[in-house]
Design a protein around this motif. Structure first.
Motif, PDB file in Angstrom:
ATOM      1  N   GLU A  41       0.825  -1.208   0.000  1.00 13.54           N
ATOM      2  CA  GLU A  41       0.000   0.000   0.000  1.00 13.54           C
ATOM      3  C   GLU A  41       0.857   1.254   0.000  1.00 13.54           C
ATOM      4  OE1 GLU A  41      -2.483  -0.204   3.461  1.00 13.54           O
ATOM      5  OE2 GLU A  41      -3.823  -1.666   2.560  1.00 13.54           O
ATOM      6  N   ILE A  42       0.308   2.290  -0.596  1.00 16.42           N
ATOM      7  CA  ILE A  42       0.868   3.632  -0.463  1.00 16.42           C
ATOM      8  C   ILE A  42      -0.248   4.533   0.059  1.00 16.42           C
ATOM      9  CG2 ILE A  42       2.515   3.315  -2.355  1.00 16.42           C
ATOM     10  CD1 ILE A  42       0.581   5.352  -3.917  1.00 16.42           C
ATOM     11  N   ASN A  43       0.129   5.591   0.734  1.00 14.52           N
ATOM     12  CA  ASN A  43      -0.843   6.576   1.185  1.00 14.52           C
ATOM     13  C   ASN A  43      -0.907   7.677   0.130  1.00 14.52           C
ATOM     14  OD1 ASN A  43      -1.991   8.938   2.381  1.00 14.52           O
ATOM     15  ND2 ASN A  43      -1.767   7.941   4.364  1.00 14.52           N
ATOM     16  N   ARG A  44      -2.026   7.788  -0.545  1.00 14.73           N
ATOM     17  CA  ARG A  44      -2.173   8.721  -1.664  1.00 14.73           C
ATOM     18  C   ARG A  44      -1.981  10.178  -1.268  1.00 14.73           C
ATOM     19  NH1 ARG A  44      -7.548  10.941  -2.516  1.00 14.73           N
ATOM     20  NH2 ARG A  44      -8.878  10.421  -0.770  1.00 14.73           N
ATOM     21  N   LEU A  45      -2.192  10.501   0.008  1.00 15.19           N
ATOM     22  CA  LEU A  45      -2.042  11.880   0.470  1.00 15.19           C
ATOM     23  C   LEU A  45      -0.590  12.351   0.345  1.00 15.19           C
ATOM     24  CD1 LEU A  45      -4.320  11.776   3.643  1.00 15.19           C
ATOM     25  CD2 LEU A  45      -4.919  12.454   1.298  1.00 15.19           C
ATOM     26  N   LYS A  46       0.368  11.432   0.442  1.00 16.48           N
ATOM     27  CA  LYS A  46       1.786  11.798   0.315  1.00 16.48           C
ATOM     28  C   LYS A  46       2.121  12.297  -1.086  1.00 16.48           C
ATOM     29  CE  LYS A  46       3.476   8.706   3.887  1.00 16.48           C
ATOM     30  NZ  LYS A  46       4.357   7.564   4.192  1.00 16.48           N
ATOM     31  N   TRP A  47       1.281  11.961  -2.066  1.00 17.91           N
ATOM     32  CA  TRP A  47       1.470  12.412  -3.446  1.00 17.91           C
ATOM     33  C   TRP A  47       0.534  13.571  -3.803  1.00 17.91           C
ATOM     34  CZ3 TRP A  47       2.869   7.630  -1.967  1.00 17.91           C
ATOM     35  CH2 TRP A  47       4.051   7.112  -2.477  1.00 17.91           C
ATOM     36  N   GLY A  48      -0.128  14.123  -2.816  1.00 18.76           N
ATOM     37  CA  GLY A  48      -1.006  15.267  -3.045  1.00 18.76           C
ATOM     38  C   GLY A  48      -2.368  14.906  -3.614  1.00 18.76           C
ATOM     39  N   LEU A  49      -2.756  13.645  -3.520  1.00 17.75           N
ATOM     40  CA  LEU A  49      -4.074  13.219  -4.004  1.00 17.75           C
ATOM     41  C   LEU A  49      -5.076  13.374  -2.861  1.00 17.75           C
ATOM     42  CD1 LEU A  49      -2.970  10.010  -5.933  1.00 17.75           C
ATOM     43  CD2 LEU A  49      -3.426  12.272  -6.872  1.00 17.75           C
ATOM     44  N   ASN A  50      -5.615  14.560  -2.721  1.00 16.93           N
ATOM     45  CA  ASN A  50      -6.460  14.903  -1.578  1.00 16.93           C
ATOM     46  C   ASN A  50      -7.952  14.889  -1.875  1.00 16.93           C
ATOM     47  OD1 ASN A  50      -4.109  15.419  -0.047  1.00 16.93           O
ATOM     48  ND2 ASN A  50      -3.945  17.433  -1.009  1.00 16.93           N
TER      49      ASN A  50
END
Length: 79
Positions: A41-50
């Motif tokens: 898994e990746i946390n999408r918030l770390k890539w600016g996907l808010n």
């Protein structure tokens, strides 16, 4: 399952690049290379996907998108 390699590399999403690491099996034969990762898994918030994150005002709960996105990579490449 058991994985024989730890893979680390850069993942770019929307002009944002972050390093990720996950386990995988890599097998090379005379004719191809097979690459199979574990689920990770990746946390999408770390890539600016808010978009539609939990706690967003005026967004119904059934429109919330999970912050963690699961991936699995399964590639066979012929030589």
């Amino acid at each position: 399952g058991d994985y024989t390699n730890v893979i680390s590399g850069n993942l770019t999403i929307k002009d944002s690049t972050k390093n990720i690491t996950f386990n995988a099996n890599v097998e090379a034969t005379d004719s191809n290379v097979v690459f199979k990762s574990q689920n990770f898994e990746i946390n999408r918030l770390k890539w600016g996907l808010n978009y539609h994150t939990e706690g967003t005002i005026d967004v119904p709960s059934n429109y919330i998108i999970y912050d963690d996105i699961e991936f699995k990579i399964d590639i066979t490449v012929s030589k």
